[in-house]
Each structure stands twice: as C-alpha cells, then as structure tokens.
Design an enzyme around this catalytic site. Structure first.
Site: not given
Length: 344
Positions: A49, A82, A116-117, A180
């Site tokens: 990521c 994740w 999220t990370v 993105y």
C-alpha cells in the site's frame, strides 16, 4: 477492506476516495488522550500500500523503530480487511489478531467504514487509535521528537510548512489519488479528464525538479516521501493496470532520475517490495483484472542505475545523517528488490 484498494470505486463515473478516517492523534503532551509513550503503539502496515509505505519510510528515517513496533499485513485482502498472513499461524505476534478488522472493532464494534492501513493501534486495549495517514506521519515528525534518532532529518521544517502543505496537497489530489482516479474511472469521459489531470501534474513536477534535487530544495522532506511511494509503483502497476500510459516513469527524464535518487537513499528503496506491490493490485482488483494474472515485468534493475542528481545538492539529509541498517526482522527479501538483487 481498504477503500483505496477495494476496486469498488470504479462503478461510478468518477472515482471518489472515502477520506473519513479516525482522526485521533497521539501527542507529546497527551492532551489528545493518547500520549506519546514508547512501546505502547503498533504501526500496522502493508508493504503493497502506498499510503502505508509513507509511514514505513518516515518511521525509518526518524529512527522510531525501537519505540513504535510494526505489524505487517500480507499483500492481498478480502472484502473484510487486511490479514496477517505473513506471520506464523496467520496472527500478528503482538496483537494476536488474524485481521486488522479486529482492531477497528475493538475501537467500535459497529465500525462502518473502510479498514485501512496504515493504522496506529493501542497495544494494551488492542484498539485502533488512528488511521489518518496524512496526519500520522506529520505527527511522527512533530510529536515524537523526544524519541528521534540522533541525526534524524527534519522532514517538516517549520519555515517551509506553508509552501510544503500546498505542494503536498497538489501531489495528493493530482498524483497520489490521480492514478486511482484513472484506474477506477467508470466512463471514458471520467478517465480522459483524470488522465489529463495526472499528466499535467507530472509535467509540473518535471519542471519543478529540473533544477532542485528535491521538492522543497536541497534536502528531503515529507513531500518527497509522499510523491515517492506513487512513483515507485508507477511502471510496475499504474502505467498498465490503471491505464496511466502516456509515458512510463522511465520515459520522464527528470522524474525518473529523481525517483532513482530517492530509491537509492537509505530509508526509501529498502522499504519497497515489488512482488508484493504487483500481487496486491493485480489480485485484489478483480473488476479491473478478473483473471488475477500478475505480470512478470517490468525489469526493476534499472532503479539502481546512476541518477546524477548529486550535483544539485550534496546534503540530502540536511543537517542530519542517513538512517542505519534496516531494523532486524523488517528487511525486504533480497529477491524482492530491484531486479531480484539486494538493496543497497
């Protein structure tokens, strides 16, 4: 799941990132309710990521490894979150979790948004403190100063902050998020507009960096960290997978030399795992790549070619020094580096 990597955004005409994060902060004076405290927090990341990669780089440059431990998720995830599939038994050895989702549910059992990370997790409670990636790294620079290594660079110089904030905002909207916007565009018109915006910004960066070694001048700052993590993924993923294909990074002479310059500095390239990066994008985004076939290329050995940018300045870490060797246990496998050879 991580909303930037879910693949779900492209069903709408124009991709819009969900930026509603847990905005708590860990502060030196503890006024936030989360005081800076060595050993209390665990930074959970995934090498694949780009947003998490920023936190890995800043933590390493500042020498915070002894006081902020790091948990590593694998390169892929499912619709839930994740997972810690790189660890023995598939569990994070400190938190005991199989999924990052568990830390978010420890904070809010009905947590409704993306998992999220990067995420900072309070080890005693097992709950996420924050997943606000933009503020997180700035706080590493400004709130954790008592624990910076000797010789740590100033990544957020006070006299540059106004201009830096403007540069970083443009890099975020037009480049970090711009790739993105191209990749998840749901109509031709949305894609065409996103493509033009992205390459207009890359042309601006080519011009800005022609006569200065780094974005803010002669030494690295947080702005360079934020741009680097997108550039490191450009040819391997964004050029083909996200249709950002006017040029490869390797065909933009100034940006390519700049990216190699950063890659070859301790703290940057030694955080990049090309196989994990490719596996993540090409496997997780089944709406873009339904076969989940991972391309063999590109050849990444060219990241180690001389860049010639030392002539623009000879003090990339300013008044500081380069970080030392990678923290034990956090090394990228040698055959996952550029061209399958060890990082410098």
């Amino acid at each position: 799941m991580s909303e930037e990597n879910s693949g779900s955004g492209y069903v709408e005409a124009e991709y819009k990132r969900d930026s509603n994060y847990i905005e708590d902060r860990i502060t030196a004076d503890g006024s936030s309710g989360w005081p800076v405290e060595p050993g209390r927090y665990r930074l959970v990341v995934a090498r694949a990521c780009p947003w998490a990669n920023r936190a890995v780089i800043v933590r390493r440059l500042l020498g915070l490894e002894p006081v902020i431990s790091m948990g590593m998720c694998g390169p892929t995830h499912d619709e839930r979150s994740w997972t810690f599939d790189l660890d023995p038994g598939g569990r994070d050895p400190v938190l005991g979790y199989e999924r990052l989702q568990e830390a978010f549910f420890a904070r809010d059992p009905e947590y409704p948004r993306g998992i999220t990370v990067p995420a900072m997790v309070d080890i005693p409670s097992g709950a996420v403190v924050t997943n606000d990636f933009a503020q997180m790294t700035l706080d590493f620079s400004t709130e954790w100063t008592a624990y910076h290594r000797e010789g740590a660079p100033d990544l957020y110089p006070e006299h540059l902050r106004d201009e830096m904030d403007e540069v970083m905002e443009r890099v975020y909207t037009e480049v970090n998020n711009g790739v993105y916007r191209c990749g998840f565009a749901g109509t031709q018109d949305a894609y065409d507009k996103a493509y033009q915006r992205l390459f207009a910004a890359l042309d601006w960066l080519e011009e800005r960096l022609e006569h200065r070694r780094f974005l803010m001048g002669g030494q690295i700052t947080e702005a360079d960290v934020r741009l680097f993590t997108t550039l490191a993924r450009f040819d391997a993923v964004y050029h083909g997978h996200f249709k950002c294909n006017r040029q490869k990074l390797a065909e933009m002479p100034v940006l390519w030399a700049y990216a190699r310059d950063l890659f070859q500095l301790p703290g940057f390239g030694d955080t990049i795992d090309f196989p994990q990066i490719k596996e993540h994008y090409y496997v997780v985004h089944t709406d873009i790549n339904p076969t989940q076939v991972i391309p063999s290329g590109p050849d990444t050995s060219n990241w180690l070619l001389p860049h010639g940018r030392e002539q623009l300045s000879d003090r990339p870490f300013g008044d500081g020094t380069p970080p030392g060797p990678v923290f034990p246990g956090e090394e990228v496998p040698a055959d996952h580096g550029p061209g399958g050879v060890p990082h410098r």
